[in-house]
Every structure is written in C-alpha cells, then in structure tokens.
Write an enzyme that holds these catalytic residues in place. Structure first.
Site, PDB file in Angstrom:
ATOM      1  CE  LYS A 237      -3.900  -1.843   2.725  1.00 55.63           C
ATOM      2  NZ  LYS A 237      -4.977  -1.709   1.737  1.00 55.63           N
TER       3      LYS A 237
ATOM      4  NE  ARG B 299     -10.512 -10.358  -1.221  1.00 54.88           N
ATOM      5  CZ  ARG B 299     -10.860  -9.501  -2.190  1.00 54.88           C
ATOM      6  NH1 ARG B 299     -11.187  -9.950  -3.395  1.00 54.88           N
ATOM      7  NH2 ARG B 299     -10.895  -8.216  -1.951  1.00 54.88           N
TER       8      ARG B 299
HETATM    9  N1  BES Z   1      -7.977  -3.800   4.644  1.00 50.83           N
HETATM   10  C1  BES Z   1      -8.174  -3.466   3.289  1.00 50.83           C
HETATM   11  C2  BES Z   1      -9.495  -2.739   3.018  1.00 50.83           C
HETATM   12  C3  BES Z   1      -9.664  -1.388   3.680  1.00 50.83           C
HETATM   13  C4  BES Z   1      -9.405  -0.239   2.959  1.00 50.83           C
HETATM   14  C5  BES Z   1     -10.140  -1.267   4.960  1.00 50.83           C
HETATM   15  C6  BES Z   1      -9.579   0.995   3.540  1.00 50.83           C
HETATM   16  C7  BES Z   1     -10.318  -0.029   5.556  1.00 50.83           C
HETATM   17  C8  BES Z   1     -10.048   1.107   4.829  1.00 50.83           C
HETATM   18  C9  BES Z   1      -8.160  -4.742   2.434  1.00 50.83           C
HETATM   19  O1  BES Z   1      -7.331  -5.747   2.894  1.00 50.83           O
HETATM   20  C10 BES Z   1      -7.659  -4.363   1.071  1.00 50.83           C
HETATM   21  O2  BES Z   1      -6.539  -3.950   0.992  1.00 50.83           O
HETATM   22  N2  BES Z   1      -8.513  -4.487   0.064  1.00 50.83           N
HETATM   23  C11 BES Z   1      -8.149  -4.165  -1.261  1.00 50.83           C
HETATM   24  C12 BES Z   1      -8.629  -5.271  -2.179  1.00 50.83           C
HETATM   25  C13 BES Z   1      -8.087  -5.193  -3.566  1.00 50.83           C
HETATM   26  C14 BES Z   1      -6.592  -5.439  -3.572  1.00 50.83           C
HETATM   27  C15 BES Z   1      -8.793  -6.239  -4.394  1.00 50.83           C
HETATM   28  C16 BES Z   1      -8.794  -2.836  -1.607  1.00 50.83           C
HETATM   29  O3  BES Z   1      -9.904  -2.568  -1.153  1.00 50.83           O
HETATM   30  O4  BES Z   1      -8.167  -2.052  -2.314  1.00 50.83           O
HETATM   31 MN    MN Z   2      -5.344  -5.558   2.230  1.00 47.51          MN
END
Ligand code: BES
Ligand code: MN
Ligand code: ZN
Length: 481
Positions: free
Chosen positions: A261, A335
């Site tokens: 990230k 997931r």
């Molecule tokens: N923990 C994050 C989602 C999240 C984002 C929670 C902002 C709280 C605030 C999750 O693990 C994630 O990174 N999801 C990705 C999925 C994508 C890579 C398919 C996302 O939402 O970008």
């Molecule tokens: Mn994530």
C-alpha cells in the site's frame, strides 16, 4: 467509569455538570422546564435568541447558572420527538458527554427523559472516551461517574455493559499494531472470556498447520508475529440450540504485502482487525447480559507484512476446505484469512453465520464512510440482521450477489483467484469469495471498512475506532434467543 441512577431533581443534585435534553418545536418539559424555572426563564430566552439549538445532537454549555448546584449546565438538542431513534439517543448523549470530556470531571448527571434511554446511556459512555490513550495531556477525559435520572436499575446495568463493550472494541482497534498483534489479541480474548464468562480456545501456528489453514497461514508467513485463531464459546441457550456464529477479520496490520500500500493507504491499517474486535466486544456484552442464546465467536488473527518469507503474487494456496486459491494481489488478504476462519465456524455446526470485516475500499466507494455493506446467501437471515441493525440505530445497506461477480473470481490455474477483474464491484467479488466457504449455512457478510474507523471526529465520538455493529450483534443475539 460508573453508571448510577438518581431520583434527585436537576436543581437538587450536586455534580460537576448536569446535562438536559430539549425537544425541537416543543415547549420545555420535565427537567428542562424545571431548569428554566430555576433560572428565571434563562433557557427559554437562550432558545428564543438562537443561542441554544434544539437540533439533533447540538450542544450548548451554560456556565454556573443560578438556581442549580452544578457548575455547568449542558443543553443538548434532541431534534424532533416524533421520529426519535436509537441512533438519535446515542448521538445526543454522546455529544453532551464528549463536550464535557474537555476537562477531567468526576460526576456528571444526565436528565434526558427519552425513548431508547439504554442507547443514550451507552452513547454517554462512548462520547467521553477518546483515542488519545498515549497522550500525556488528554483531549478526551473519561467521566468517572455518569448519573442518569431514572429508576430503572436493570436498564442502567444493561446499558453499562453495552457501553463498556463498545469501548472495549474501540480500544482494541485504536491500539497500535505494535501493541495489538495476533498473540496479544488472543491473550485479550482469554482475559475477556474469564471476566465475562465464556470459554476461549486459542490455536497457535502449529495447530493452524495441523488444521491445514493454508490460506490464513499464507498471509501470516511474511510476518515475525505468529498467527492465531481464537474460538470463544458462550452457552447461554438450550443445549439443542445450534449456536450463532460470529466471525471477525483480525489483520492486526495490513501493509498490503508485496502489493504494498502507499503510505496514505497504510497509515490507518492498524484498524484492519476491527471485525475481530467487534466480535470480542459483542461476546463480552452477550455473556455479561447473560442472553439465553448459544454463540461462538471466531477471530482469524494475522499480520500482513512484506519480507523474504512473505507470500507472493502467482502463489497458489490451499484453503482448509481443500479449495485452491491463486494469489493475484497480496493486499486482498482479508478474504483469505476469512476463508479458513469461516471453514472452522462451519465445521463447528453454527446454525447461522455473520462475518464482519474491514474488507474492501470498494465498499466505501459504494456506500461512503458511514454505512455498512451487507451481502448474503439467505434473504430471510439478511432481513433479520437488517432489522436488528435498525433497532440498534446502525446503518446497513444490502449489496447484490449476482453470479456475474462469481464469474470474476474464476482462475485458470486454481479453483478461484483472490481478486476480481479490475476494480468494478470489488465489494461483491470479495463477498463472492467468502461465499465459497460457507457451504449451506445461512450467512451474512458485513463489510465495515467505512464505519469502523473514522479519520475525523464526530460531535458524539472521537476520531478513530467507532465500535460499530457491537449493538447490532447484541440485538441479533437477543432475537436469536
Ligand atoms: N484492509 C483493506 C481494506 C480497507 C481499505 C479497509 C480501507 C479499511 C479502509 C483490504 O485488505 C484491502 O486492501 N482491500 C483491497 C482489495 C483489492 C486489492 C482487491 C482494496 O480494497 O483495495
Ligand atoms: Mn489488504
Ligand atoms: Zn486488509
């Protein structure tokens, strides 16, 4: 923090502050009318000159008014009486409490003769507790004793349990990942279980390997912090009643892994265990309220890090259920953790299942920061959870689960892959992956990525963790009984 009832009047009571609610577009009544008389009509004058607003959760401080013993009177607007909800009660009392948390105060007395007083009491406990646990000079000072004008002792005791449980969830989420990691989280579950009366079973890394939790372990393998899976059993119901299953995503920090990230997206990722913390808060409340119901809480606890041992893009992992998953993005880790945790829950023969997870940014794009996304394989069960959320005053909105979203997670190499095609519908492709593991258990998935953690404070609650959905889960458990 203590909650006490009082039968004293607003003018008699000695306290650091008194709080009184006023209705919009209604003449002053009850304690507010009494305060108005004692102050020679000052309250009415202030409303007349618009210095005091009766609008929902609007708060005004009046310093040292003559005619009362307290140093400060806080007038809180309740909005319109006709459509006054549990959320209004929670927010109005929370806003008054938050206002009064600016200085350390020992005793504050609340005179709010409202429907949903239990929610108001819980709100008053949440409003004066902040995220500044590590500040030497607190911005938010918890009030030591909150006095409520009521003779309903059971209501007070129950509301105190609810307020404490919301604050437990918030505290766990607000603690940084250096302090809350899988092992310390699991220890917290053990402590909470002992205090509130539920059994706790902790699976360590060795056990997780024996149980072939390959999806959860893949996420964990990049971190020096060892994973855990916690089962919390509360048996308050008849022995022949199938338990309600509550599953929480417990990623104690989500760096994204190799699909790293950017800093802006990572800064708040200590909150990625909010689902697990919500399950712990709800378990505490359900056990302490002694609800006549069987519930098992499950939390999958890992840290998603980047290192020489972390899982990679293109890896194929075998989940506990036997399904193979191609890794297309190491940031879609929640997931994977849930796939194995849900599988364990299904094996425990839960009658109905709810999972809670800060799962996707896409859900926030769809619904904004304040509404929980709901997905399901069973409409009656979704309706029951929705109804409970309305009673609890928490916003939930159902998202579709059409087959086309499942199409998107088909893989050429493995049974499924851990992302959809492109960004569209990201909340639902995540939901569809989870559905692969619930078998025929009636299941609701709650994506709490938005409401569980806030960048900015609200009038009734500090920024950071909100403790959302604890009240909804308690309500679900009440209905399940
Ligand atoms: N923990 C994050 C989602 C999240 C984002 C929670 C902002 C709280 C605030 C999750 O693990 C994630 O990174 N999801 C990705 C999925 C994508 C890579 C398919 C996302 O939402 O970008
Ligand atoms: Mn994530
Ligand atoms: Zn995550």
């Amino acid at each position: 923090m203590k909650i006490e009832p009082t039968s004293q009047s607003i003018t008699e009571i000695s306290a650091d502050a008194i709080v009184v609610g006023i209705w919009d577009e209604k003449p002053l009544s009850g304690a507010a009318a009494e305060l108005n008389r004692a102050t020679n009509g000052a309250i009415e004058d202030l409303i007349g000159s618009k210095l005091v607003s009766a609008g929902s959760a609007k708060v005004t401080n009046i310093l040292a008014p003559a005619g009362i013993k307290a140093d400060v009177a806080v007038i809180v607007g309740l909005g319109k009486q006709d459509d006054f909800t549990a959320a209004d009660a929670y927010q109005a009392a929370g806003a008054a409490s938050r206002k009064l948390s600016d200085l350390p105060r020992e005793k504050v007395a609340f005179f709010m003769d409202v429907d949903h007083m239990d929610h108001a009491i819980a709100g008053s406990m949440v409003g004066c507790v902040g995220q500044d646990v590590y500040r030497h000079e607190k911005k938010t000072n918890p009030i030591q004793t909150l006095v409520w004008a009521t003779d309903d002792l059971k209501l007070i005791d129950d509301a105190q349990i609810v307020g404490e449980s919301i604050n437990l969830t918030r505290q766990l989420v607000n603690l940084p990942a250096s302090d809350i990691f899988p092992e310390s989280f699991a220890e917290q579950c053990v402590v909470t279980g002992k205090e509130s009366g539920f059994e706790v079973e902790v699976w360590d890394e060795e056990r997780l390997k024996k149980e072939r939790c390959g999806a959860l372990l893949a996420v964990a393998q990049g971190s020096a912090m060892k994973p855990r899976l916690v089962m919390m059993r509360y048996n308050g119901g008849p022995s022949d009643q199938k338990p309600l299953g509550l599953v929480g995503k417990g990623v104690t920090f989500d760096s994204g892994g190799l699909s790293l990230k950017p800093s802006d997206g990572m800064i708040d990722m200590k909150c990625d265990m909010a689902g697990a913390a919500t399950v712990v808060g709800a378990m505490q409340a359900i056990a302490k309220l002694k609800l006549p119901v069987n519930v098992i809480g499950f939390t999958g606890l890992v840290e998603n890090m980047i290192s020489g041992t972390c899982y990679r893009l293109g890896d194929v992992v075998t989940a506990r259920s036997g399904k193979t998953i191609e890794i297309r993005n190491t940031d879609a880790e929640g997931r994977l953790v849930l796939a194995d945790t849900i599988d364990v829950a299904v094996e425990q023969e839960v009658g109905k299942l709810i999972d809670l997870a800060t799962l996707t940014g896409a859900c926030m794009v769809a619904l904004g920061p304040n509404i929980v996304g709901l997905m399901t394989n069973d409409q009656p069960w979704a309706d029951a959870v929705s109804t409970a959320s309305k009673t609890a005053g928490e916003k939930v909105w159902q998202l579709p689960m059409d087959d086309e979203f499942a199409e998107q997670i088909k893989s050429n190499i493995a049974d499924i892959k851990n992302t959809g095609e492109g960004r569209w519908g990201g909340a639902m492709t995540a939901g569809k992956l989870l559905e692969e593991f619930v078998q025929d258990t009636p299941w609701v998935h709650l994506d709490i990525a938005g409401p569980s953690f806030a960048a900015k404070p609200k009038a009734w609650i500090d920024a950071g963790a909100s403790g959302c959905m604890v009240r909804t889960l308690i309500e679900v458990a009440r209905q399940h009984a």
